[in-house]
Design an enzyme around this catalytic site. Structure first.
Site, PDB file in Angstrom:
ATOM      1  N   LEU A   1       0.998  -1.098  -0.010  1.00  0.00           N
ATOM      2  CA  LEU A   1       0.055   0.111  -0.099  1.00  0.00           C
ATOM      3  C   LEU A   1       0.698   1.044   0.116  1.00  0.00           C
ATOM      4  CD1 LEU A   1      -2.830  -1.141   2.325  1.00  0.00           C
ATOM      5  CD2 LEU A   1      -3.026  -0.771  -0.058  1.00  0.00           C
TER       6      LEU A   1
ATOM      7  N   GLY B   1       0.257   1.197  -4.854  1.00  0.00           N
ATOM      8  CA  GLY B   1      -0.835   0.213  -4.457  1.00  0.00           C
ATOM      9  C   GLY B   1      -1.967   0.949  -3.896  1.00  0.00           C
TER      10      GLY B   1
ATOM     11  N   ARG C   1       3.374  -5.150   4.293  1.00  0.00           N
ATOM     12  CA  ARG C   1       4.213  -5.584   5.077  1.00  0.00           C
ATOM     13  C   ARG C   1       3.933  -5.042   6.456  1.00  0.00           C
ATOM     14  NH1 ARG C   1      10.365  -5.150   4.014  1.00  0.00           N
ATOM     15  NH2 ARG C   1       9.878  -3.021   3.875  1.00  0.00           N
TER      16      ARG C   1
ATOM     17  N   LYS D   1       7.918  -3.020  -3.956  1.00  0.00           N
ATOM     18  CA  LYS D   1       9.442  -2.702  -4.498  1.00  0.00           C
ATOM     19  C   LYS D   1       9.938  -3.874  -5.407  1.00  0.00           C
ATOM     20  CE  LYS D   1      13.791  -1.601  -2.394  1.00  0.00           C
ATOM     21  NZ  LYS D   1      14.463  -0.447  -3.040  1.00  0.00           N
TER      22      LYS D   1
ATOM     23  N   ASN E   1       7.601  -2.211 -11.863  1.00  0.00           N
ATOM     24  CA  ASN E   1       8.731  -2.184 -12.891  1.00  0.00           C
ATOM     25  C   ASN E   1       9.397  -3.258 -12.710  1.00  0.00           C
ATOM     26  OD1 ASN E   1       7.619   0.210 -14.357  1.00  0.00           O
ATOM     27  ND2 ASN E   1       8.726   1.830 -13.066  1.00  0.00           N
TER      28      ASN E   1
ATOM     29  N   SER F   1       1.555   2.301 -16.089  1.00  0.00           N
ATOM     30  CA  SER F   1       2.044   3.838 -16.344  1.00  0.00           C
ATOM     31  C   SER F   1       1.202   4.752 -16.044  1.00  0.00           C
ATOM     32  CB  SER F   1       2.576   3.834 -17.754  1.00  0.00           C
ATOM     33  OG  SER F   1       3.036   4.991 -17.900  1.00  0.00           O
ATOM     34  N   GLY F   2       1.933   5.733 -15.468  1.00  0.00           N
ATOM     35  CA  GLY F   2       0.720   6.928 -15.368  1.00  0.00           C
ATOM     36  C   GLY F   2       0.957   7.658 -13.868  1.00  0.00           C
TER      37      GLY F   2
ATOM     38  N   LYS G   1       6.520  -2.235 -21.321  1.00  0.00           N
ATOM     39  CA  LYS G   1       6.468  -1.060 -20.397  1.00  0.00           C
ATOM     40  C   LYS G   1       7.842  -0.353 -20.463  1.00  0.00           C
ATOM     41  CE  LYS G   1       5.403   1.615 -17.079  1.00  0.00           C
ATOM     42  NZ  LYS G   1       6.318   1.626 -15.990  1.00  0.00           N
TER      43      LYS G   1
ATOM     44  N   HIS H   1       8.150   1.668 -23.253  1.00  0.00           N
ATOM     45  CA  HIS H   1       7.486   2.958 -22.941  1.00  0.00           C
ATOM     46  C   HIS H   1       8.457   4.078 -22.172  1.00  0.00           C
ATOM     47  CE1 HIS H   1       5.434   5.118 -19.816  1.00  0.00           C
ATOM     48  NE2 HIS H   1       4.301   5.371 -20.641  1.00  0.00           N
ATOM     49  N   ASN H   2       8.969   3.340 -20.999  1.00  0.00           N
ATOM     50  CA  ASN H   2       9.647   4.273 -20.296  1.00  0.00           C
ATOM     51  C   ASN H   2      11.009   4.725 -20.923  1.00  0.00           C
ATOM     52  OD1 ASN H   2       7.918   3.190 -18.297  1.00  0.00           O
ATOM     53  ND2 ASN H   2       9.497   3.017 -16.695  1.00  0.00           N
TER      54      ASN H   2
ATOM     55  N   GLU I   1       9.751   7.634 -22.871  1.00  0.00           N
ATOM     56  CA  GLU I   1       9.583   8.620 -21.921  1.00  0.00           C
ATOM     57  C   GLU I   1      10.787   9.395 -21.686  1.00  0.00           C
ATOM     58  OE1 GLU I   1       7.402   7.399 -18.333  1.00  0.00           O
ATOM     59  OE2 GLU I   1       8.831   8.549 -17.229  1.00  0.00           O
TER      60      GLU I   1
HETATM   61  P1  NBP Z   1       7.955   1.219  -3.433  1.00  0.00           P
HETATM   62  O1  NBP Z   1       8.534   0.849  -4.942  1.00  0.00           O
HETATM   63  O2  NBP Z   1       8.442   2.582  -3.119  1.00  0.00           O
HETATM   64  O3  NBP Z   1       7.781   0.045  -2.465  1.00  0.00           O
HETATM   65  C1  NBP Z   1       7.234   0.236  -1.301  1.00  0.00           C
HETATM   66  C2  NBP Z   1       6.427  -0.804  -0.990  1.00  0.00           C
HETATM   67  O4  NBP Z   1       6.983  -2.152  -1.192  1.00  0.00           O
HETATM   68  C3  NBP Z   1       5.689  -0.930   0.380  1.00  0.00           C
HETATM   69  O5  NBP Z   1       4.519  -1.249   0.281  1.00  0.00           O
HETATM   70  C4  NBP Z   1       6.777  -1.753   1.030  1.00  0.00           C
HETATM   71  O6  NBP Z   1       6.123  -2.147   2.344  1.00  0.00           O
HETATM   72  C5  NBP Z   1       6.818  -2.821   0.176  1.00  0.00           C
HETATM   73  N1  NBP Z   1       8.024  -3.752   0.552  1.00  0.00           N
HETATM   74  C6  NBP Z   1       9.432  -3.614   0.400  1.00  0.00           C
HETATM   75 BR1  NBP Z   1      10.158  -1.607   0.296  1.00  0.00          BR
HETATM   76  N2  NBP Z   1       9.873  -4.586   0.761  1.00  0.00           N
HETATM   77  C7  NBP Z   1       9.035  -5.560   0.886  1.00  0.00           C
HETATM   78  C8  NBP Z   1       9.261  -7.025   1.099  1.00  0.00           C
HETATM   79  N3  NBP Z   1      10.412  -7.642   1.172  1.00  0.00           N
HETATM   80  N4  NBP Z   1       8.122  -7.701   1.377  1.00  0.00           N
HETATM   81  C9  NBP Z   1       6.804  -6.998   1.184  1.00  0.00           C
HETATM   82  N5  NBP Z   1       6.684  -5.890   0.807  1.00  0.00           N
HETATM   83  C10 NBP Z   1       7.936  -4.810   0.591  1.00  0.00           C
HETATM   84  O7  NBP Z   1       6.222   1.482  -3.722  1.00  0.00           O
HETATM   85  P2  NBP Z   1       5.620   2.245  -5.175  1.00  0.00           P
HETATM   86  O8  NBP Z   1       6.262   3.341  -5.490  1.00  0.00           O
HETATM   87  O9  NBP Z   1       4.235   2.249  -4.875  1.00  0.00           O
HETATM   88  O10 NBP Z   1       6.001   1.390  -6.405  1.00  0.00           O
HETATM   89  C11 NBP Z   1       5.494   0.023  -6.599  1.00  0.00           C
HETATM   90  C12 NBP Z   1       5.934  -0.699  -7.759  1.00  0.00           C
HETATM   91  O11 NBP Z   1       5.409   0.093  -9.032  1.00  0.00           O
HETATM   92  C13 NBP Z   1       7.337  -0.721  -8.116  1.00  0.00           C
HETATM   93  O12 NBP Z   1       7.792  -1.704  -8.673  1.00  0.00           O
HETATM   94  C14 NBP Z   1       7.758   0.722  -8.925  1.00  0.00           C
HETATM   95  O13 NBP Z   1       8.783   0.609  -9.662  1.00  0.00           O
HETATM   96  C15 NBP Z   1       6.192   0.558  -9.720  1.00  0.00           C
HETATM   97  N6  NBP Z   1       5.671   1.689 -10.379  1.00  0.00           N
HETATM   98  C16 NBP Z   1       5.894   2.900  -9.676  1.00  0.00           C
HETATM   99  C17 NBP Z   1       5.326   3.974 -10.201  1.00  0.00           C
HETATM  100  C18 NBP Z   1       5.564   5.433  -9.547  1.00  0.00           C
HETATM  101  O14 NBP Z   1       5.176   6.488 -10.183  1.00  0.00           O
HETATM  102  N7  NBP Z   1       5.841   5.502  -8.136  1.00  0.00           N
HETATM  103  C19 NBP Z   1       4.609   4.058 -11.504  1.00  0.00           C
HETATM  104  C20 NBP Z   1       4.790   3.009 -12.155  1.00  0.00           C
HETATM  105  C21 NBP Z   1       5.196   1.739 -11.586  1.00  0.00           C
HETATM  106  P3  NBP Z   1       6.493  -1.467   3.744  1.00  0.00           P
HETATM  107  O15 NBP Z   1       5.356  -0.243   3.905  1.00  0.00           O
HETATM  108  O16 NBP Z   1       6.517  -2.681   4.824  1.00  0.00           O
HETATM  109  O17 NBP Z   1       7.754  -0.891   3.775  1.00  0.00           O
END
Ligand code: NBP
Length: 482
Positions: A15, A19, A38, A80, A107, A133-134, A190, A193-194, A197
């Site tokens: 979350l 998420g 987590r 992550k 990603n 994406s977005g 994807k 796409h990046n 970008e």
């Molecule tokens: P993050 O990439 O910052 O990851 C944080 C989340 O991962 C938290 O919920 C954290 O839980 C959890 N986590 C970690 Br760190 N280690 C864990 C483990 N060992 N087991 C279970 N949970 C774990 O989050 P995000 O920015 O929301 O991105 C999520 C995914 O989406 C990534 O792959 C990212 O590359 C991709 N993405 C991001 C964007 C963007 O704009 N941010 C866009 C498109 C795709 P915790 O709360 O317990 O630390």
């Protein structure tokens, strides 16, 4: 926290920003959703903020989450990328049942998605690795989604995915989400796409540098220029947000925010992956590579400050017509952008061939029309080009793009000449033109290169006048240097 009936339509783990927003998006379309994170207080906070009156079920454990979702279960991991995803899959597998679907929305490097698809399938479950994406806003209001993985999983998630995705078209009802292909295909698309970008952003920054350096445009004037550009063929999300950035003042100082930001850029890696994979495939994706290197050069801020005190360049000022130059920069940006997309599609075609993915290239352009960072009017033209010729070798050869480059070529060359004369670094614009000139050259100097390789390493060469492989004893035949 939970003990919920096994009735939820969907489950989501993670979350953080993506998420949380995706979960809210899914619920807002009428689906019930079980959520887990987590660190469990994140679940509690989420439920406090959004739980009341909504169809969320907060779960402190993966066991509770799995119990809360109706069969066949659809559980999405949004954490992550990398090891955490593998660990979660290993935790989920014994809790879930054959026929259930595990979805990774992070990603991820596509080879990891290929490996995970095989692994999850070997346990009798289905796997989807989807590009999303977005950013934050897209996740909440409608992202562009690029799912790949086990084909049998697609009908199970299609209604939910297409409900939450961005919509485009005259009636705003065409979802920017469709099945891309097997195993890692969605993640590869994807990644491209990046990478595109990265190129778009670098080229827009070069246009900004040109207008600022040559003409001394103020941010207010830049706002007007980008507003106008956004009404024409460059109409896109990135041009629109660039326009907006020029209007933002720092609340603390009242100064223009953009001028206060350190000129040092970072990267999370998808651009680098695309570039590395282009090298592996032997395709010239020079624009994304240049965009990654431009970020690396920007990151050397301290070194650049030191070098700026000793290294010299031209001191000349631009003296030409202001209005014409703005239009020339616009045309140079458009022509460079066409080259960048052409390269991205060539890489996708090469990857599709190598991995046996039946990719629908026109359809992929449609997935990017809404929700994502590279959304643009221009993508319609790409769809039309592939509709007209599904085996199109290079977008540059499509009549629309041939004509667009023909029209903008004089301006494009003029902008680059000006930048060279004044010492303004615009590597992506230059790189795009070099690619264009190289691609349209019947003959390149690689004949000499092959001769050099054969001279020092007996690497052999082919000839234009007869078939076969040849080697020359260069030292015996050369002119005596004495
Ligand atoms: P993050 O990439 O910052 O990851 C944080 C989340 O991962 C938290 O919920 C954290 O839980 C959890 N986590 C970690 Br760190 N280690 C864990 C483990 N060992 N087991 C279970 N949970 C774990 O989050 P995000 O920015 O929301 O991105 C999520 C995914 O989406 C990534 O792959 C990212 O590359 C991709 N993405 C991001 C964007 C963007 O704009 N941010 C866009 C498109 C795709 P915790 O709360 O317990 O630390």
């Amino acid at each position: 926290m939970s003990a919920a009936p096994a009735a939820c339509d969907f489950g989501l783990i993670g979350l953080a920003v993506m998420g949380e927003n995706l979960a809210r998006n899914i619920e807002s379309r009428g689906y019930s959703i079980a959520v887990n994170n987590r660190t469990t207080h994140v679940v509690d906070d989420f439920m406090k903020r959004f739980g009341e009156g909504h169809k969320f079920v907060g779960c402190h454990t993966l066991e509770d989450l799995v119990k809360a979702v109706a069969k066949p279960r659809k559980i999405m991991i949004m954490v992550k990328a990398g090891k955490p995803v593998d660990e979660l899959i290993d935790h989920l597998l014994p809790l879930m049942e054959p026929g259930d679907v595990i979805i990774d929305g992070g990603n991820e490097l596509y080879t990891n998605s290929i490996r995970r698809t095989k692994y999850v399938e070997s346990k009798g479950l289905l796997f989807i690795a989807t590009g999303v994406s977005g950013g934050e806003e897209g996740a909440l209001k409608g992202p562009s989604m690029m799912p790949g993985g086990t084909p049998a999983a697609w009908p199970l998630v299609k209604p939910i995915f297409q409900a939450i995705a961005a919509k485009v078209g005259p009636n705003n009802d065409i979802p920017c989400c469709d099945w891309v292909g097997p195993d890692g295909a969605g993640q590869y698309v994807k990644m491209v796409h990046n990478g595109i970008e990265y190129g778009d952003m670098q080229m827009i920054c070069e246009a900004y540098l040109l207008l600022k350096t040559t003409l001394g445009l103020t941010n207010a004037e830049l706002y007007d220029v980008f507003s106008e550009w956004n009404m024409g063929e460059l109409d896109s999300y990135l041009i629109e947000i660039t326009r907006d950035i020029f209007s933002v003042k720092d609340p603390d100082t009242g100064k223009d925010m953009v001028d206060l930001i350190m000129d040092k850029a970072g990267a999370k890696g998808t651009g680098k992956w695309m570039s590395q994979l282009a090298l592996d495939l032997g395709v010239p994706s020079t624009l994304v590579t240049e965009a990654v290197f431009a970020r690396c050069l920007s990151a050397l801020k301290d070194a650049r400050v030191r070098a700026s005190k000793v290294l010299t360049g031209p001191t000349e000022k631009y003296t030409g017509d202001k209005k014409n130059f703005i239009e020339s920069v616009r045309q140079a940006l458009y022509a460079s952008k066409i080259c960048s997309y052409a390269q991205g599609y060539v890489q996708l075609q090469a990857a599709a061939k190598e991995n046996n993915w039946p990719l629908d290239f026109g359809g992929i352009a449609l997935l990017w029309r809404g929700g994502c960072i590279i959304r643009a009017r221009f993508l319609e033209r790409i769809k039309e080009a592939f509709d007209a010729d599904k085996n199109l070798e290079n977008l540059l050869l499509a009549p629309y793009f041939q004509d667009a480059i023909k029209k903008s070529q004089p301006a494009w060359r003029h902008v680059i000449e000006t930048a060279v004369k004044l010492g303004i670094p615009i590597p992506a614009f230059m790189n795009a033109l070099a690619y264009y000139d190289g691609y349209r050259s019947e003959r390149l100097p690689a004949n000499l290169l092959q001769a050099q390789r054969d001279y020092f390493g007996a690497h052999t060469y082919e000839r234009l006048d007869k078939p076969g492989t040849f080697h020359t004893e260069w030292i015996q035949l050369r002119k005596d240097p004495s």
